[in-house]
Scaffold this active site. Structure first.
Site, PDB file in Angstrom:
ATOM      1  N   CYS A   2       0.825  -1.212   0.000  1.00 34.91           N
ATOM      2  CA  CYS A   2       0.000   0.000   0.000  1.00 34.91           C
ATOM      3  C   CYS A   2       0.862   1.266   0.000  1.00 34.91           C
ATOM      4  O   CYS A   2       1.932   1.297   0.591  1.00 34.91           O
ATOM      5  CB  CYS A   2      -0.876   0.052   1.235  1.00 34.91           C
ATOM      6  SG  CYS A   2      -1.843  -1.417   1.506  1.00 34.91           S
ATOM      7  N   ARG A  27       4.680   0.182  -6.364  1.00 36.34           N
ATOM      8  CA  ARG A  27       4.720  -0.613  -5.142  1.00 36.34           C
ATOM      9  C   ARG A  27       3.789  -1.822  -5.239  1.00 36.34           C
ATOM     10  O   ARG A  27       3.892  -2.745  -4.444  1.00 36.34           O
ATOM     11  CB  ARG A  27       4.300   0.245  -3.940  1.00 36.34           C
ATOM     12  CG  ARG A  27       5.253   1.397  -3.657  1.00 36.34           C
ATOM     13  CD  ARG A  27       4.653   2.330  -2.641  1.00 36.34           C
ATOM     14  NE  ARG A  27       4.528   1.718  -1.334  1.00 36.34           N
ATOM     15  CZ  ARG A  27       5.374   1.894  -0.331  1.00 36.34           C
ATOM     16  NH1 ARG A  27       6.406   2.670  -0.470  1.00 36.34           N
ATOM     17  NH2 ARG A  27       5.180   1.304   0.831  1.00 36.34           N
ATOM     18  N   TRP A  74      -3.124  -2.765  -1.352  1.00 37.66           N
ATOM     19  CA  TRP A  74      -2.720  -4.121  -1.714  1.00 37.66           C
ATOM     20  C   TRP A  74      -3.420  -5.004  -0.700  1.00 37.66           C
ATOM     21  O   TRP A  74      -3.075  -4.987   0.473  1.00 37.66           O
ATOM     22  CB  TRP A  74      -1.203  -4.232  -1.600  1.00 37.66           C
ATOM     23  CG  TRP A  74      -0.596  -5.427  -2.241  1.00 37.66           C
ATOM     24  CD1 TRP A  74      -0.246  -5.575  -3.557  1.00 37.66           C
ATOM     25  CD2 TRP A  74      -0.202  -6.637  -1.588  1.00 37.66           C
ATOM     26  NE1 TRP A  74       0.323  -6.807  -3.756  1.00 37.66           N
ATOM     27  CE2 TRP A  74       0.361  -7.478  -2.572  1.00 37.66           C
ATOM     28  CE3 TRP A  74      -0.265  -7.109  -0.278  1.00 37.66           C
ATOM     29  CZ2 TRP A  74       0.843  -8.749  -2.277  1.00 37.66           C
ATOM     30  CZ3 TRP A  74       0.210  -8.372   0.012  1.00 37.66           C
ATOM     31  CH2 TRP A  74       0.765  -9.184  -0.988  1.00 37.66           C
ATOM     32  N   ASN A  98      -1.896   2.120   6.082  1.00 37.69           N
ATOM     33  CA  ASN A  98      -1.010   1.020   5.685  1.00 37.69           C
ATOM     34  C   ASN A  98      -0.697   0.231   6.929  1.00 37.69           C
ATOM     35  O   ASN A  98      -0.482   0.821   8.000  1.00 37.69           O
ATOM     36  CB  ASN A  98       0.343   1.538   5.188  1.00 37.69           C
ATOM     37  CG  ASN A  98       0.270   2.092   3.805  1.00 37.69           C
ATOM     38  OD1 ASN A  98      -0.766   2.060   3.167  1.00 37.69           O
ATOM     39  ND2 ASN A  98       1.398   2.627   3.353  1.00 37.69           N
ATOM     40  N   GLY A  99      -0.555  -1.073   6.800  1.00 38.41           N
ATOM     41  CA  GLY A  99      -0.203  -1.882   7.964  1.00 38.41           C
ATOM     42  C   GLY A  99      -1.337  -2.817   8.307  1.00 38.41           C
ATOM     43  O   GLY A  99      -2.281  -2.997   7.530  1.00 38.41           O
ATOM     44  N   GLU A 481      18.169 -16.873  -8.563  1.00 38.55           N
ATOM     45  CA  GLU A 481      17.705 -15.515  -8.872  1.00 38.55           C
ATOM     46  C   GLU A 481      17.151 -15.454 -10.294  1.00 38.55           C
ATOM     47  O   GLU A 481      16.128 -14.815 -10.543  1.00 38.55           O
ATOM     48  CB  GLU A 481      18.860 -14.516  -8.662  1.00 38.55           C
ATOM     49  CG  GLU A 481      18.636 -13.112  -9.184  1.00 38.55           C
ATOM     50  CD  GLU A 481      17.382 -12.416  -8.646  1.00 38.55           C
ATOM     51  OE1 GLU A 481      16.761 -12.898  -7.692  1.00 38.55           O
ATOM     52  OE2 GLU A 481      16.998 -11.382  -9.239  1.00 38.55           O
ATOM     53  N   LYS A 485      13.332 -14.398 -11.194  1.00 36.19           N
ATOM     54  CA  LYS A 485      12.979 -13.287 -12.094  1.00 36.19           C
ATOM     55  C   LYS A 485      11.999 -13.764 -13.154  1.00 36.19           C
ATOM     56  O   LYS A 485      11.018 -13.103 -13.450  1.00 36.19           O
ATOM     57  CB  LYS A 485      14.277 -12.771 -12.749  1.00 36.19           C
ATOM     58  CG  LYS A 485      14.354 -11.329 -13.024  1.00 36.19           C
ATOM     59  CD  LYS A 485      14.706 -10.436 -11.857  1.00 36.19           C
ATOM     60  CE  LYS A 485      14.015 -10.678 -10.578  1.00 36.19           C
ATOM     61  NZ  LYS A 485      14.537 -10.068  -9.409  1.00 36.19           N
ATOM     62  N   GLU A 488       8.511 -14.312 -11.642  1.00 35.25           N
ATOM     63  CA  GLU A 488       7.869 -13.046 -11.267  1.00 35.25           C
ATOM     64  C   GLU A 488       7.260 -12.325 -12.461  1.00 35.25           C
ATOM     65  O   GLU A 488       6.128 -11.870 -12.402  1.00 35.25           O
ATOM     66  CB  GLU A 488       8.918 -12.081 -10.687  1.00 35.25           C
ATOM     67  CG  GLU A 488       9.226 -12.226  -9.235  1.00 35.25           C
ATOM     68  CD  GLU A 488      10.123 -11.096  -8.789  1.00 35.25           C
ATOM     69  OE1 GLU A 488      11.267 -11.027  -9.271  1.00 35.25           O
ATOM     70  OE2 GLU A 488       9.684 -10.284  -7.960  1.00 35.25           O
ATOM     71  N   HIS A 504      20.039 -36.547  -8.380  1.00 40.39           N
ATOM     72  CA  HIS A 504      19.430 -37.093  -7.157  1.00 40.39           C
ATOM     73  C   HIS A 504      17.918 -36.962  -7.168  1.00 40.39           C
ATOM     74  O   HIS A 504      17.282 -37.125  -6.129  1.00 40.39           O
ATOM     75  CB  HIS A 504      20.035 -36.418  -5.921  1.00 40.39           C
ATOM     76  CG  HIS A 504      21.519 -36.636  -5.824  1.00 40.39           C
ATOM     77  ND1 HIS A 504      22.069 -37.855  -5.530  1.00 40.39           N
ATOM     78  CD2 HIS A 504      22.562 -35.793  -6.037  1.00 40.39           C
ATOM     79  CE1 HIS A 504      23.392 -37.759  -5.550  1.00 40.39           C
ATOM     80  NE2 HIS A 504      23.712 -36.515  -5.861  1.00 40.39           N
ATOM     81  N   LYS A 603       6.062  -4.130  -4.465  1.00 45.25           N
ATOM     82  CA  LYS A 603       7.487  -3.799  -4.485  1.00 45.25           C
ATOM     83  C   LYS A 603       8.104  -3.950  -3.106  1.00 45.25           C
ATOM     84  O   LYS A 603       9.176  -4.498  -2.931  1.00 45.25           O
ATOM     85  CB  LYS A 603       7.675  -2.361  -4.991  1.00 45.25           C
ATOM     86  CG  LYS A 603       9.135  -1.901  -5.053  1.00 45.25           C
ATOM     87  CD  LYS A 603       9.915  -2.711  -6.058  1.00 45.25           C
ATOM     88  CE  LYS A 603      11.380  -2.332  -6.141  1.00 45.25           C
ATOM     89  NZ  LYS A 603      12.165  -3.389  -6.797  1.00 45.25           N
TER      90      LYS A 603
HETATM   91  C1  AGP Z   1      12.502  -9.082  -6.360  1.00 48.18           C
HETATM   92  O1  AGP Z   1      12.442  -9.169  -7.732  1.00 48.18           O
HETATM   93  C2  AGP Z   1      11.249  -9.223  -5.653  1.00 48.18           C
HETATM   94  N1  AGP Z   1      10.257  -8.336  -6.082  1.00 48.18           N
HETATM   95  C3  AGP Z   1      11.297  -9.503  -4.176  1.00 48.18           C
HETATM   96  O2  AGP Z   1      11.732 -10.810  -4.068  1.00 48.18           O
HETATM   97  C4  AGP Z   1      12.188  -8.587  -3.286  1.00 48.18           C
HETATM   98  O3  AGP Z   1      13.527  -8.799  -3.573  1.00 48.18           O
HETATM   99  C5  AGP Z   1      11.892  -8.876  -1.804  1.00 48.18           C
HETATM  100  O4  AGP Z   1      10.546  -8.595  -1.544  1.00 48.18           O
HETATM  101  C6  AGP Z   1      12.776  -8.110  -0.864  1.00 48.18           C
HETATM  102  O5  AGP Z   1      12.607  -6.734  -0.992  1.00 48.18           O
HETATM  103  P1  AGP Z   1      13.629  -5.701  -0.347  1.00 48.18           P
HETATM  104  O6  AGP Z   1      14.925  -5.890  -1.035  1.00 48.18           O
HETATM  105  O7  AGP Z   1      13.024  -4.370  -0.577  1.00 48.18           O
HETATM  106  O8  AGP Z   1      13.727  -6.054   1.107  1.00 48.18           O
END
Ligand code: AGP
Length: 608
Positions: A2, A27, A74, A98-99, A481, A485, A488, A504, A603
């Site tokens: 949010c 975000r 969100w 937010n929260g 990673e 990506k 995502e 294995h 985000k």
């Molecule tokens: C990365 O592509 C992601 N969107 C997500 O995994 C992100 O890295 C994770 O939420 C951690 O965020 P931060 O680095 O802001 O703590």
């Protein structure tokens, strides 16, 4: 996650609110809304879906007031629909939040017993009712907010307005980021500096359990005892251009392309080629600490976790100290054993990830010193760590993290280099690391310059439903990673294995419907990795290989080879990751997904 924005000043509020919400779209959100007070009446407009829907509705109603609040939601409690979207109201009181209010069910029942009617399924709506109730016995809105929040358990970044007091906007914070932007004739409140950077660079960051009482040309910060809290204004250095696409179709591509500059910026003034070491002004550790240091404990989530895992391979080699790497969401609850003289490394782009922040607080509770490897200046992690290294990657707007990952890996190399050189690493070995880092921006640029080859390849691969990324040693975290990506941004199911582990179990998955991305640049494990590559090829896996320029051998197994420049093993994982970023991006574009704001993702994950 949010985003919240508030405005009180001389200008019309709604364009400021809409502009701020647009800046925070990155975000991640599923509905949005604004409330503006004009002529003693509050107009609330909210819509599910994208901000463009909200803009049409706001344009049609054109509320003209000079105070207002806005929100991108969100969903956590309650579906992402119009009723659950913020702002929420109780009588003349309107809030955005937010929260998470953890005791909202108890509070809601008690309020319902008093005849209060709730319209949404959200936890946040209780806040509007609590403030409205408290307002009847308080001198002003600020006093009512204090009384209301004293009953609340959980986290909040909260903005409140009251149509009977249109010259006041109240902001309160516990566990959710909130800052004030200041000009001579307006005050802005926002969860994110990007929302206000077009208007001012003068900010104060609210601390937990602080309440800001904002009027058009002044503000006051108080605590829950209504005592004044002193804050010095700070300057944010962000430029508006940095949060715009700059001619690219997506922020994701812009941020991938920016990486030579990202690397130059994080290294600037920090490398010492002569002594083969790094100079990091913000570590606050001292030589004695290095000598006592017994191990590292790295905490992060998602991409930051994978950066930490890659850092483990690098730091253990450099420093000969053990490195444990933990997911924030696991570490904070599992009663971990943490050795004395451990140095915590807290990795976070946003510096606001709830689980990472809670893990940092757990380390502090145990008197473990921690460094923050953080991008967002002034963020919660940055403010609560004992020292740290800012990533200087500039705003990262795309939900999928790319340049921040690169900077997080480099930041660990810089810390490792300093620790290693104060212990056992020779000056010659240190110089090799420095040289490798200095060569990196050009090497990354060489890969980026050939992005059209990866774009063509992506077109061929975009129809796969499953993908497997394989690498050995420090390339295993890169495989993780890379697969993270791809899933995502393209919504393709993807996973990663250490290449030597396939036999294995996971070899059973290989057939001509599985896309296998194999990371095999020239390094000490090249021959071992080649045997694993043969195992995949023999089982008809659809192979894409990332290899070192000039390696003709791997072309025997597939036509689809992406070449990277020859490099030092210290920086090779960073280079291997760049084509994986481009591959994920171009596959996502081909599949037509929402590249910068993938479905269901935010985000900065400020709830646990
Ligand atoms: C990365 O592509 C992601 N969107 C997500 O995994 C992100 O890295 C994770 O939420 C951690 O965020 P931060 O680095 O802001 O703590």
């Amino acid at each position: 996650m949010c985003g919240i924005i508030g405005y009180i000043g001389k200008d019309e509020a709604s364009p400021v609110l809409i502009g701020g919400l647009r800046r925070m779209e990155y975000r991640g959100y599923d509905s949005a809304g604004v409330a503006v007070i004009a002529g003693g009446k509050t107009t609330v407009i909210k819509r599910p879906g994208k901000i463009v829907e909200l803009v049409e509705a706001v344009d049609a109603k054109t509320p003209k007031g000079h105070v207002g609040i806005g929100h991108t939601r969100w969903a956590t409690h309650g579906a992402p629909n119009e009723v659950n979207a913020h702002p929420h109201q109780a009588g003349p009181i309107t809030i955005v939040h937010n929260g998470i209010i953890e005791n909202y069910q108890v509070l809601k029942k008690a309020l319902q017993k008093q005849g209060r009617v709730f319209v949404s399924e959200t936890d946040s709506e209780v806040l509007a009712h609590l403030v409205d109730l408290a307002r009847a016995t308080s001198d002003d809105l600020a006093g009512a907010v204090v009384k209301a929040l004293l009953q609340v358990e959980g986290t909040f970044g909260l903005l409140v307005v009251d149509e009977r007091e249109p010259e006041t906007l109240v902001a309160a914070r516990r566990g959710s980021p909130l800052l004030l932007g200041i000009t001579d004739d307006a005050i802005y409140a926002a969860s994110d500096a990007t929302a206000i950077v077009a208007h001012t660079d003068r900010v104060i960051y609210l601390e937990d359990d602080e309440i800001a009482v904002c009027r058009p040309d002044t503000y006051r910060v108080i605590d829950f005892q209504e005592q004044d809290m002193l804050h010095e204004e700070q300057r944010i250095e962000m430029q508006v251009e940095a949060i715009e696409k700059g001619g690219h179709d997506h922020f994701l591509l812009k941020e991938i392309m920016e990486q030579p500059k990202t690397i130059t910026d994080i290294l600037r003034g920090r490398l010492d080629a002569n002594d083969g070491t790094s100079h990091l002004g913000g570590l606050n550790l001292g030589k004695l600490f290095y000598q006592r240091l017994s191990r590292f404990l790295t905490v992060g989530c998602g991409t930051a976790y994978y950066a930490g895992l890659l850092g483990k391979y690098q730091l253990e080699r450099m420093t000969a100290l053990p490195v444990d790497v933990e997911y924030g969401s696991e570490f904070r609850y599992r009663e971990p054993v943490v050795a004395k003289d451990t140095l915590g490394l807290i990795i976070s782009q946003s510096g606001e990830t709830a689980d990472t922040l809670a893990s940092l607080r757990e380390l502090k509770r145990r008197s473990i010193r921690s460094l923050g490897l953080v991008n967002v200046v002034g963020s919660s992690v940055a403010r609560e760590v004992d020292g740290g290294v800012y990533l200087h990657a500039g705003p990262e707007i795309s939900v999928a993290s790319t340049k921040a990952f690169t900077a997080q890996v480099i930041a660990q190399l810089l810390v490792g280099l300093q620790v290693a050189r104060s212990r056992t690493m020779s000056v010659i070995e240190g110089r090799e690391v420095v040289e490798a880092l200095e060569a990196l921006p050009d090497q990354v640029q060489q890969i980026l310059d050939r992005r059209d080859e990866i774009k063509d390849l992506a077109k061929k691969l975009a129809h796969y439903d499953d993908a497997m990324y394989l690498g050995r040693d420090a390339l295993y975290p890169v495989a993780l990673e890379g697969s993270h990506k791809l899933k995502e941004v393209s919504y393709i199911h993807a996973e990663a294995y250490p290449a030597g582990e396939m036999k294995h179990g996971a070899n059973a998955l290989i057939d001509d419907k599985l896309l296998v991305v194999f990371l095999i640049p020239k390094n000490g494990l090249y021959d071992k990795a080649k045997s694993n590559l043969e195992e995949v090829a023999a089982r008809n896996g659809q192979l894409v290989v990332v290899a070192t320029e000039g390696d003709k051998d791997v072309a025997k197994y597939t036509k689809d080879v992406i070449y990277i420049p020859e490099s030092s093993t210290w920086t090779q994982p960073i280079l291997v990751n760049i084509p994986l970023q481009l591959l994920a991006y171009y596959i996502a574009v081909k599949r037509g997904t929402d590249v910068d704001q993938p479905r269901n993702l935010a985000k900065s994950v400020t709830v646990e």
